[in-house]
Motif scaffolding. Sequence first.
Motif, PDB file in Angstrom:
ATOM      1  N   HIS A 244      25.089  43.250   6.688  1.00  0.00           N
ATOM      2  CA  HIS A 244      24.778  42.163   7.620  1.00  0.00           C
ATOM      3  C   HIS A 244      23.942  42.726   8.764  1.00  0.00           C
ATOM      4  O   HIS A 244      24.011  43.904   9.077  1.00  0.00           O
ATOM      5  CB  HIS A 244      26.057  41.595   8.246  1.00  0.00           C
ATOM      6  CG  HIS A 244      27.091  41.142   7.267  1.00  0.00           C
ATOM      7  ND1 HIS A 244      27.098  39.891   6.711  1.00  0.00           N
ATOM      8  CD2 HIS A 244      28.176  41.780   6.747  1.00  0.00           C
ATOM      9  CE1 HIS A 244      28.136  39.762   5.904  1.00  0.00           C
ATOM     10  NE2 HIS A 244      28.805  40.899   5.896  1.00  0.00           N
ATOM     11  N   SER A 307      17.011  37.412  15.749  1.00  0.00           N
ATOM     12  CA  SER A 307      15.986  37.853  14.804  1.00  0.00           C
ATOM     13  C   SER A 307      16.143  36.958  13.592  1.00  0.00           C
ATOM     14  O   SER A 307      17.153  36.272  13.456  1.00  0.00           O
ATOM     15  CB  SER A 307      16.197  39.327  14.406  1.00  0.00           C
ATOM     16  OG  SER A 307      17.409  39.457  13.692  1.00  0.00           O
ATOM     17  N   SER A 308      15.174  36.997  12.700  1.00  0.00           N
ATOM     18  CA  SER A 308      15.230  36.066  11.568  1.00  0.00           C
ATOM     19  C   SER A 308      16.352  36.430  10.603  1.00  0.00           C
ATOM     20  O   SER A 308      16.823  35.589   9.857  1.00  0.00           O
ATOM     21  CB  SER A 308      13.897  36.035  10.833  1.00  0.00           C
ATOM     22  OG  SER A 308      13.682  37.284  10.222  1.00  0.00           O
ATOM     23  N   THR A 309      16.816  37.685  10.638  1.00  0.00           N
ATOM     24  CA  THR A 309      17.853  38.078   9.677  1.00  0.00           C
ATOM     25  C   THR A 309      19.246  38.189  10.301  1.00  0.00           C
ATOM     26  O   THR A 309      20.191  38.591   9.620  1.00  0.00           O
ATOM     27  CB  THR A 309      17.522  39.426   8.996  1.00  0.00           C
ATOM     28  OG1 THR A 309      17.464  40.440  10.006  1.00  0.00           O
ATOM     29  CG2 THR A 309      16.198  39.377   8.255  1.00  0.00           C
ATOM     30  N   ILE A 310      19.369  37.832  11.567  1.00  0.00           N
ATOM     31  CA  ILE A 310      20.696  37.937  12.185  1.00  0.00           C
ATOM     32  C   ILE A 310      21.685  37.086  11.397  1.00  0.00           C
ATOM     33  O   ILE A 310      21.344  35.999  10.931  1.00  0.00           O
ATOM     34  CB  ILE A 310      20.673  37.532  13.682  1.00  0.00           C
ATOM     35  CG1 ILE A 310      22.006  37.879  14.340  1.00  0.00           C
ATOM     36  CG2 ILE A 310      20.357  36.041  13.839  1.00  0.00           C
ATOM     37  CD1 ILE A 310      22.013  37.700  15.851  1.00  0.00           C
ATOM     38  N   ASP A 311      22.888  37.597  11.233  1.00  0.00           N
ATOM     39  CA  ASP A 311      23.848  36.881  10.410  1.00  0.00           C
ATOM     40  C   ASP A 311      24.225  35.548  11.051  1.00  0.00           C
ATOM     41  O   ASP A 311      24.456  35.484  12.266  1.00  0.00           O
ATOM     42  CB  ASP A 311      25.115  37.727  10.204  1.00  0.00           C
ATOM     43  CG  ASP A 311      25.917  37.213   9.025  1.00  0.00           C
ATOM     44  OD1 ASP A 311      25.776  37.787   7.933  1.00  0.00           O
ATOM     45  OD2 ASP A 311      26.655  36.214   9.189  1.00  0.00           O
ATOM     46  N   PRO A 312      24.298  34.493  10.230  1.00  0.00           N
ATOM     47  CA  PRO A 312      24.648  33.174  10.774  1.00  0.00           C
ATOM     48  C   PRO A 312      26.025  33.129  11.442  1.00  0.00           C
ATOM     49  O   PRO A 312      26.297  32.201  12.202  1.00  0.00           O
ATOM     50  CB  PRO A 312      24.646  32.256   9.540  1.00  0.00           C
ATOM     51  CG  PRO A 312      23.850  32.966   8.509  1.00  0.00           C
ATOM     52  CD  PRO A 312      23.996  34.429   8.786  1.00  0.00           C
ATOM     53  N   LEU A 313      26.860  34.130  11.170  1.00  0.00           N
ATOM     54  CA  LEU A 313      28.176  34.124  11.802  1.00  0.00           C
ATOM     55  C   LEU A 313      28.107  34.520  13.284  1.00  0.00           C
ATOM     56  O   LEU A 313      29.067  34.352  14.021  1.00  0.00           O
ATOM     57  CB  LEU A 313      29.133  35.062  11.063  1.00  0.00           C
ATOM     58  CG  LEU A 313      29.589  34.544   9.698  1.00  0.00           C
ATOM     59  CD1 LEU A 313      30.161  35.663   8.858  1.00  0.00           C
ATOM     60  CD2 LEU A 313      30.603  33.415   9.854  1.00  0.00           C
ATOM     61  N   MET A 314      26.969  35.063  13.696  1.00  0.00           N
ATOM     62  CA  MET A 314      26.807  35.411  15.110  1.00  0.00           C
ATOM     63  C   MET A 314      26.518  34.112  15.865  1.00  0.00           C
ATOM     64  O   MET A 314      25.521  33.450  15.614  1.00  0.00           O
ATOM     65  CB  MET A 314      25.641  36.393  15.279  1.00  0.00           C
ATOM     66  CG  MET A 314      25.836  37.711  14.540  1.00  0.00           C
ATOM     67  SD  MET A 314      27.131  38.695  15.298  1.00  0.00           S
ATOM     68  CE  MET A 314      28.291  38.847  13.973  1.00  0.00           C
ATOM     69  N   LYS A 315      27.410  33.771  16.789  1.00  0.00           N
ATOM     70  CA  LYS A 315      27.309  32.455  17.422  1.00  0.00           C
ATOM     71  C   LYS A 315      26.649  32.517  18.789  1.00  0.00           C
ATOM     72  O   LYS A 315      26.699  33.536  19.459  1.00  0.00           O
ATOM     73  CB  LYS A 315      28.709  31.845  17.541  1.00  0.00           C
ATOM     74  CG  LYS A 315      29.125  31.197  16.219  1.00  0.00           C
ATOM     75  CD  LYS A 315      30.575  30.805  16.196  1.00  0.00           C
ATOM     76  CE  LYS A 315      31.409  31.815  15.471  1.00  0.00           C
ATOM     77  NZ  LYS A 315      31.022  32.090  14.088  1.00  0.00           N
ATOM     78  N   VAL A 317      23.666  32.780  19.790  1.00  0.00           N
ATOM     79  CA  VAL A 317      22.785  33.944  19.919  1.00  0.00           C
ATOM     80  C   VAL A 317      21.843  33.771  21.105  1.00  0.00           C
ATOM     81  O   VAL A 317      21.543  34.733  21.823  1.00  0.00           O
ATOM     82  CB  VAL A 317      21.975  34.143  18.625  1.00  0.00           C
ATOM     83  CG1 VAL A 317      21.035  35.324  18.754  1.00  0.00           C
ATOM     84  CG2 VAL A 317      22.906  34.338  17.440  1.00  0.00           C
TER      85      VAL A 317
END
Lengths: 352, 253
Positions: A244, A307-315, A317
Amino acid sequence: MKQAWLYTFSFFLLMNCTSKEEENYTPVVYELKIPQLFKEKLINQIVPANNPLTQEGVALGKKLFFDKILSGDGTQSCASCHNPQKAFTDNLQFSSGIDGKQGIRNAMPLFNLAWNFDEKFAWDGKDFSLENQALEPVLNPIELHSDWKNVAKKLQNHSEYPTLFLQAFGTSNIDSTLVTKALAQFERTLISGNSKFDQYLLGEATLTPEEQNGFNIFMDEARGDCFHCHGSDNNPLWTDNQFHNNGLDASFSDLGLGAVTGDPADNGKFKSPSIRNLKFTAPYMHDGRFVTIEEVINHYSEGLKPSSTIDPLMKKVNQGGVGLSAKDKADLKAFLLTLSDDDFVNNPDFQE
Amino acid sequence: MKKILLLICLSFLLIECNSTDDVEVEKISVSLQFEHFWLASPLTASDLDTFKFETKNGDFLKIERLRYLLSNIYLINDNETFTFSDYTLIDLEKDDNFTLQLSEKIVPGSYQLKFRFGFKDDDNIDGAYQDLNTVNFNVPSMLGGGYHYMQFDGKYKDNNNQDANFNYHAIRAVDRSDPNNLVYEDTSFEVDLGTLSFISNSEITVKVNIAEWFRNPHTWDLNQLNTVLMPNFEAQKLMSANGKTVFSLGDIN
C-alpha cells in the motif's frame, strides 16, 4: 585376478562410503512451536515441500546466519543488520554493508515470515520465497558483498561445515542452494506470538484503560482505522503482507512495488510491516524516516500527503488525516507497545 | 450351500440391474462463473486503478480494491441441495477465483440457483474462518464482529474536482445510538436467480454489475457517503437495498 580383487575391494570401499553417508543422513524433524492464536486464527504456515524443517537444518541455518564467513571480507553476517535483540533489525535508518556503503531502505525485522502467504519479501516484494531472498544479501554490494562461489569454497574448506551440511542435507557438497535452504529453515523458526496483547487475548493479562482505548482507536474506522491493513485480534500477524501507499510522500524517489511490477499504479507502495515489536524496531517505515512511534502516529493523524496511488483507506487526505486528539494518540501508542514480545528478543534459541 | 450360491448369484444380478438403471440417466457437472461489468462493459483486474467509471449521480471514480463474500451458493431441486461452496471470497484483483465447481455430479433437470451476498447472522461467526482472518476480512467487535460482506475502495472526483477516497464497505448493519445496547440488522441478502434447466454439462454465468451499487433504488452520492460507512446504520441499509440488482443470470453453456 589381482585386478579383479582390487575392483571388488574398491567397490566395497565405495559402498562403504555411500552407506556411511546414508547413515549420517537422518536429520530429525523440527516441529515449529506455533502459538495458540496462530493455530486458531490462521491458515497453515508455508514450508516448501523441498525444504522441510529439520533440527540439523535449522541449527546449520542459525550458525550461517551469525557467521561472518558469508561476507566478502569476513566482517559482517546477516545478524549485523538483523540483530535478535532488536527483533532481527538494527536501529539504524540505513545499515552499512562491508564496504561502508548504505542503501536507501531500512533493514526489516524478521519474524513470522512463514506466514507471509504470498511469499513476497523485501519492502517492495521483489524477492519470491525466503530461499531466494537469502541469495541476495551475500551478493549485494551494499550488504555482504561476496560471491557464492567464494562463499561455497570457504565453507567447503571449513573444519566443521562439510559435516554439518552432510548431517542436514545428506551431502557435503556445499552450494548456494543448500546454504539458502538452511538459512530459510532458521528464519522460519523465528516466531513472535507472546506479547502482552496475545496474553490478554488468551485471558492471561489485562490491559490498562489507556491500552484498551488505544486498541479501540486502532479498530475504529472513524479514528485510527489501522485494522484494515495491520491485522486485529483475529489476525495475530498484525499485517496483511500486502502493498500500500500509506501517504508518506506526494512524489516518490523510491517507487517501491512500482519498480518491481512496472505498473505506475503501484508507485509508492510498500509492504505493510507487522506492528509487532515496535518497541525494538525503530526507526520506522521503508526508509526509516520516523524515529519514534509518536512521529508515526502524527503522520497518520495529520501528515498524509496526497498522490494518485495513496491508499483509499487513508481518510481526509486533503486535511492531512483524521486529526486524533492528544489523548487518543497517547493511548494508541500504549496499545501498539502491548504488541512487543520480550520473550522473542530474549529467546536463547535465537541468540548467537 | 447351493442356495447360498444362488443367493449370491442373484444378488450380483440385482446389483448389476441397479447399476444399469443408474447409467441410463448420465449425471452432469455444473460450474458457476462470475463475470463483472460496469453497466454493459466488462470489468476485469485491468480496469482497476484508472478513473473510467461514472455513477448514476455523475460521480467519476476509479476502483482500487474490490473484494466481496458470497455464501451458501447452491442448486436446489425439490428437497435436494447441491452446494458449489459454503462461502467464497471474490477478489477482482485475482482473476483466478471466479469459477466454482459443483462438488458432485447431478441428474439433468430443473434446479433453482441461489446464493447469499455476505454471511447471514448464523454464519457470521467472529473469527471462525481462518482463510478470511488471514486476509483481514474481519469486522471489529465494537461493530458486532464477524466479517465484511464487501470491501470496495477507490477514489472519486469530489465537488472541487479533487481526488477523494471512498470505502464502500458492506457489513451487517449496526445501530450504535446506544453504545450499551447495539441493535443489529442482518443486511446480507439472498440472491435467487430462478429455475434453470440442464441437459448436459453446463457452465452458468452470473453477471455482476458493479454500477448497481450506486444506482438502484438509491442514487448514491459519493460526496455524501464516502468513508466511515461501516458504523453508519442507514448507509448499510442503503447498500443492502442497492445490492439486490447487482447480480443477474448470464448465459448457460
